[in-house]
Write a protein that holds these residues in place. Structure first.
Motif, PDB file in Angstrom:
ATOM      1  N   LEU A 250     -13.090   2.649   2.772  1.00 16.36           N
ATOM      2  CA  LEU A 250     -12.013   2.713   2.812  1.00 16.36           C
ATOM      3  C   LEU A 250     -11.410   2.772   4.117  1.00 16.36           C
ATOM      4  N   LEU A 251     -10.898   1.621   4.442  1.00 16.18           N
ATOM      5  CA  LEU A 251     -10.408   1.480   6.023  1.00 16.18           C
ATOM      6  C   LEU A 251      -8.895   1.824   6.016  1.00 16.18           C
ATOM      7  N   VAL A 252      -8.846   3.097   6.978  1.00 16.78           N
ATOM      8  CA  VAL A 252      -7.658   3.775   6.853  1.00 16.78           C
ATOM      9  C   VAL A 252      -6.680   3.509   8.384  1.00 16.78           C
ATOM     10  N   CYS A 253      -5.642   3.419   8.200  1.00 19.93           N
ATOM     11  CA  CYS A 253      -4.796   3.369   9.419  1.00 19.93           C
ATOM     12  C   CYS A 253      -3.413   4.069   9.244  1.00 19.93           C
ATOM     13  N   ALA A 254      -2.654   4.099  10.401  1.00 18.59           N
ATOM     14  CA  ALA A 254      -1.449   4.557  10.472  1.00 18.59           C
ATOM     15  C   ALA A 254      -0.514   3.448  10.659  1.00 18.59           C
ATOM     16  N   HIS A 255       0.866   3.551  10.389  1.00 19.68           N
ATOM     17  CA  HIS A 255       1.805   2.642  10.926  1.00 19.68           C
ATOM     18  C   HIS A 255       1.872   2.713  12.537  1.00 19.68           C
ATOM     19  N   TYR A 256       1.140   1.926  12.921  1.00 23.15           N
ATOM     20  CA  TYR A 256       1.013   1.912  14.533  1.00 23.15           C
ATOM     21  C   TYR A 256       0.619   0.673  15.000  1.00 23.15           C
ATOM     22  N   ALA A 257       1.321   0.163  16.125  1.00 19.81           N
ATOM     23  CA  ALA A 257       0.829  -1.206  16.794  1.00 19.81           C
ATOM     24  C   ALA A 257       1.154  -2.214  15.871  1.00 19.81           C
TER      25      ALA A 257
ATOM     26  N   ARG B  92     -19.030  -4.466  -4.136  1.00 22.48           N
ATOM     27  CA  ARG B  92     -18.885  -3.628  -2.807  1.00 22.48           C
ATOM     28  C   ARG B  92     -17.541  -4.152  -2.217  1.00 22.48           C
ATOM     29  N   SER B  93     -16.756  -3.363  -1.771  1.00 24.53           N
ATOM     30  CA  SER B  93     -15.435  -3.839  -1.150  1.00 24.53           C
ATOM     31  C   SER B  93     -14.921  -3.175   0.161  1.00 24.53           C
ATOM     32  N   VAL B  94     -14.024  -3.708   0.729  1.00 24.13           N
ATOM     33  CA  VAL B  94     -13.268  -3.200   1.946  1.00 24.13           C
ATOM     34  C   VAL B  94     -11.804  -2.904   1.401  1.00 24.13           C
ATOM     35  N   TYR B  95     -11.371  -1.623   1.345  1.00 21.04           N
ATOM     36  CA  TYR B  95      -9.772  -1.475   1.137  1.00 21.04           C
ATOM     37  C   TYR B  95      -9.145  -1.145   2.050  1.00 21.04           C
ATOM     38  N   GLY B  96      -8.157  -1.793   2.624  1.00 18.12           N
ATOM     39  CA  GLY B  96      -7.471  -1.350   3.664  1.00 18.12           C
ATOM     40  C   GLY B  96      -5.915  -0.466   3.138  1.00 18.12           C
ATOM     41  N   MET B  97      -5.750   0.785   3.949  1.00 24.62           N
ATOM     42  CA  MET B  97      -4.677   1.595   3.313  1.00 24.62           C
ATOM     43  C   MET B  97      -3.816   2.099   4.674  1.00 24.62           C
ATOM     44  N   VAL B  98      -2.612   2.032   4.493  1.00 24.01           N
ATOM     45  CA  VAL B  98      -2.057   2.642   5.662  1.00 24.01           C
ATOM     46  C   VAL B  98      -1.727   3.952   4.947  1.00 24.01           C
TER      47      VAL B  98
ATOM     48  N   GLY C 210      -4.775  10.620  -0.996  1.00 23.51           N
ATOM     49  CA  GLY C 210      -5.502   9.976  -2.059  1.00 23.51           C
ATOM     50  C   GLY C 210      -6.957   9.143  -1.515  1.00 23.51           C
ATOM     51  N   ALA C 211      -6.912   8.786  -0.281  1.00 21.92           N
ATOM     52  CA  ALA C 211      -8.004   8.154   0.179  1.00 21.92           C
ATOM     53  C   ALA C 211      -9.093   9.062   0.178  1.00 21.92           C
ATOM     54  N   GLU C 212      -8.778  10.429   0.439  1.00 19.19           N
ATOM     55  CA  GLU C 212     -10.056  11.451   0.434  1.00 19.19           C
ATOM     56  C   GLU C 212     -10.402  11.784  -0.972  1.00 19.19           C
ATOM     57  N   ILE C 213      -9.471  11.801  -1.673  1.00 23.97           N
ATOM     58  CA  ILE C 213      -9.996  12.018  -3.203  1.00 23.97           C
ATOM     59  C   ILE C 213     -10.879  11.144  -3.743  1.00 23.97           C
ATOM     60  N   LEU C 214     -10.504   9.746  -3.216  1.00 25.56           N
ATOM     61  CA  LEU C 214     -11.329   8.601  -3.962  1.00 25.56           C
ATOM     62  C   LEU C 214     -12.554   8.402  -3.260  1.00 25.56           C
ATOM     63  N   ALA C 215     -12.564   8.776  -2.046  1.00 22.42           N
ATOM     64  CA  ALA C 215     -13.859   8.617  -1.306  1.00 22.42           C
ATOM     65  C   ALA C 215     -14.861   9.820  -1.737  1.00 22.42           C
ATOM     66  N   ARG C 216     -14.241  11.069  -2.032  1.00 19.38           N
ATOM     67  CA  ARG C 216     -15.303  12.137  -2.521  1.00 19.38           C
ATOM     68  C   ARG C 216     -15.747  11.819  -4.086  1.00 19.38           C
TER      69      ARG C 216
ATOM     70  N   LEU D  70     -17.463   7.034  -1.117  1.00 18.80           N
ATOM     71  CA  LEU D  70     -17.306   5.859  -0.367  1.00 18.80           C
ATOM     72  C   LEU D  70     -17.435   6.409   1.087  1.00 18.80           C
ATOM     73  N   ALA D  71     -17.396   5.231   2.042  1.00 22.44           N
ATOM     74  CA  ALA D  71     -17.547   5.449   3.277  1.00 22.44           C
ATOM     75  C   ALA D  71     -15.942   5.299   3.981  1.00 22.44           C
ATOM     76  N   VAL D  72     -15.365   6.202   4.739  1.00 18.89           N
ATOM     77  CA  VAL D  72     -14.078   6.071   5.324  1.00 18.89           C
ATOM     78  C   VAL D  72     -13.989   5.911   6.786  1.00 18.89           C
ATOM     79  N   VAL D  73     -13.304   4.772   7.304  1.00 17.91           N
ATOM     80  CA  VAL D  73     -13.606   4.491   8.647  1.00 17.91           C
ATOM     81  C   VAL D  73     -11.872   4.329   9.150  1.00 17.91           C
ATOM     82  N   PHE D  74     -11.744   4.848  10.134  1.00 12.33           N
ATOM     83  CA  PHE D  74     -10.345   4.822  10.856  1.00 12.33           C
ATOM     84  C   PHE D  74     -10.259   3.455  11.671  1.00 12.33           C
ATOM     85  N   ILE D  75      -9.099   2.701  11.569  1.00 10.27           N
ATOM     86  CA  ILE D  75      -8.961   1.673  12.540  1.00 10.27           C
ATOM     87  C   ILE D  75      -7.847   1.958  13.468  1.00 10.27           C
ATOM     88  N   LYS D  76      -8.244   1.975  14.737  1.00 12.97           N
ATOM     89  CA  LYS D  76      -7.460   2.213  15.944  1.00 12.97           C
ATOM     90  C   LYS D  76      -7.020   1.053  16.570  1.00 12.97           C
TER      91      LYS D  76
END
Length: 295
Positions: A113-120, A182-188, A214-220, A224-230
């Motif tokens: 789960l590749l998580v990010c904020a509404h940033y940049a 195996r997949s990578v899911y991008g989520m804001v 929701g990302a945490e619920i899915l990951a637990r 799944l792995a959870v990675v923040f994209i800065k």
């Protein structure tokens, strides 16, 4: 009516997308003047949000941040349009991933789960799938106009990404995990949930607000792995992206750890350069309204 609007607007967007960069950002400058100085779009909302989250800054300091935010917001919209014609080589030059090997190492082991904020520039995050080996998905909110919704999906699909709606996310992840895809899911993940559906509240930018988890619920649930994209804005039209692992094994984390880490990383990013956050959202509209079951 929806089709008529699309037919009228689409050719304009295409022409804008192929403009040379000097003219392209010139259009953005004109847009900023109209949006900020003429229309005054959500200027009060932005200033109110900044006052809430930066109480120690003067009003003049906040107004400078506000003006810089609107300049960036117009650039961001234009860069989303640019995606229509942007080549893979061009986006690689303008959206530099500084540690892609870190993500590649994780994707060999499990879904992410590749998580990010509404940033940049979060829109160009989907270009990361050009350099990954696993299947990539981008979670998005469906647009009311079905023709523009299809256009957005087509634009994002150009970069080896499969767009999925928020509604379809859970069943897509569960199906893929069940079938060994195996997949990578991008989520804001920094939106404000509906008050009636907010099951988790925490401190964000100094205020107690409802939080999407929701990302945490899915990951637990699915380990799944959870990675923040800065994503950092280097200069106009150029960005750096860095991957920061939150967990490599969601099932082994304590409850709320993933969400708290996401909030911490997002807040650090905002405080570094607040003008690049999406301040037009009424993110803090429920601040301080914590329901009894959460107190």
């Amino acid at each position: 009516m929806q089709l008529l609007v699309f037919i009228l607007v689409y050719p304009i967007l295409w022409i804008v997308s192929i403009l040379p960069y000097t003219l392209f950002y010139g259009v953005s400058n004109v847009m900023y003047f109209l949006v900020y100085h003429v229309v005054g779009y959500r200027k009060k909302v932005v200033l109110d949000n900044l006052k809430l989250t930066f109480p120690n800054k003067t009003e003049n300091e906040l107004k400078v941040i506000r003006a810089n935010f609107f300049k960036h917001m117009c650039d961001m919209f234009m860069e989303m349009v640019k995606t229509m014609s942007l080549s893979k080589a061009a986006v690689k030059k303008r959206f530099n991933v500084v540690n892609i090997e870190e993500l590649k190492a994780i994707e060999k082991e499990k879904s992410i789960l590749l998580v990010c904020a509404h940033y940049a520039n979060w829109e160009w995050n989907v270009s990361i799938n050009n350099i990954l080996d696993t299947k990539g998905y981008a979670v998005y909110q469906k647009i009311g106009n079905k023709y523009f919704d299809k256009w957005i999906k087509n634009v994002r699909s150009r970069w080896n990404t499969t767009p999925i709606t928020q509604k379809d996310t859970v069943k897509t992840v569960i199906r893929n995990e069940k079938n060994g895809v195996r997949s990578v899911y991008g989520m804001v993940s920094d939106q404000s949930p509906q008050y009636s559906k907010a099951m988790y509240w925490n401190n964000f930018m100094g205020l107690n607000v409802p939080i999407h988890n929701g990302a945490e619920i899915l990951a637990r649930k699915l380990d799944l792995a959870v990675v923040f994209i800065k994503v950092s804005k280097v200069k106009r039209g150029y960005y750096n992206a860095e991957f920061i692992p939150i967990t490599l094994a969601g099932k082994e984390t304590e409850k709320n750890y993933i969400t708290k880490e996401f909030l911490r990383l997002t807040e650090e990013q905002i405080r570094e350069k607040p003008e690049y956050y999406l301040w037009t959202h009424k993110r803090w509209k429920h601040a301080g309204k914590t329901p009894k079951f959460n107190k």
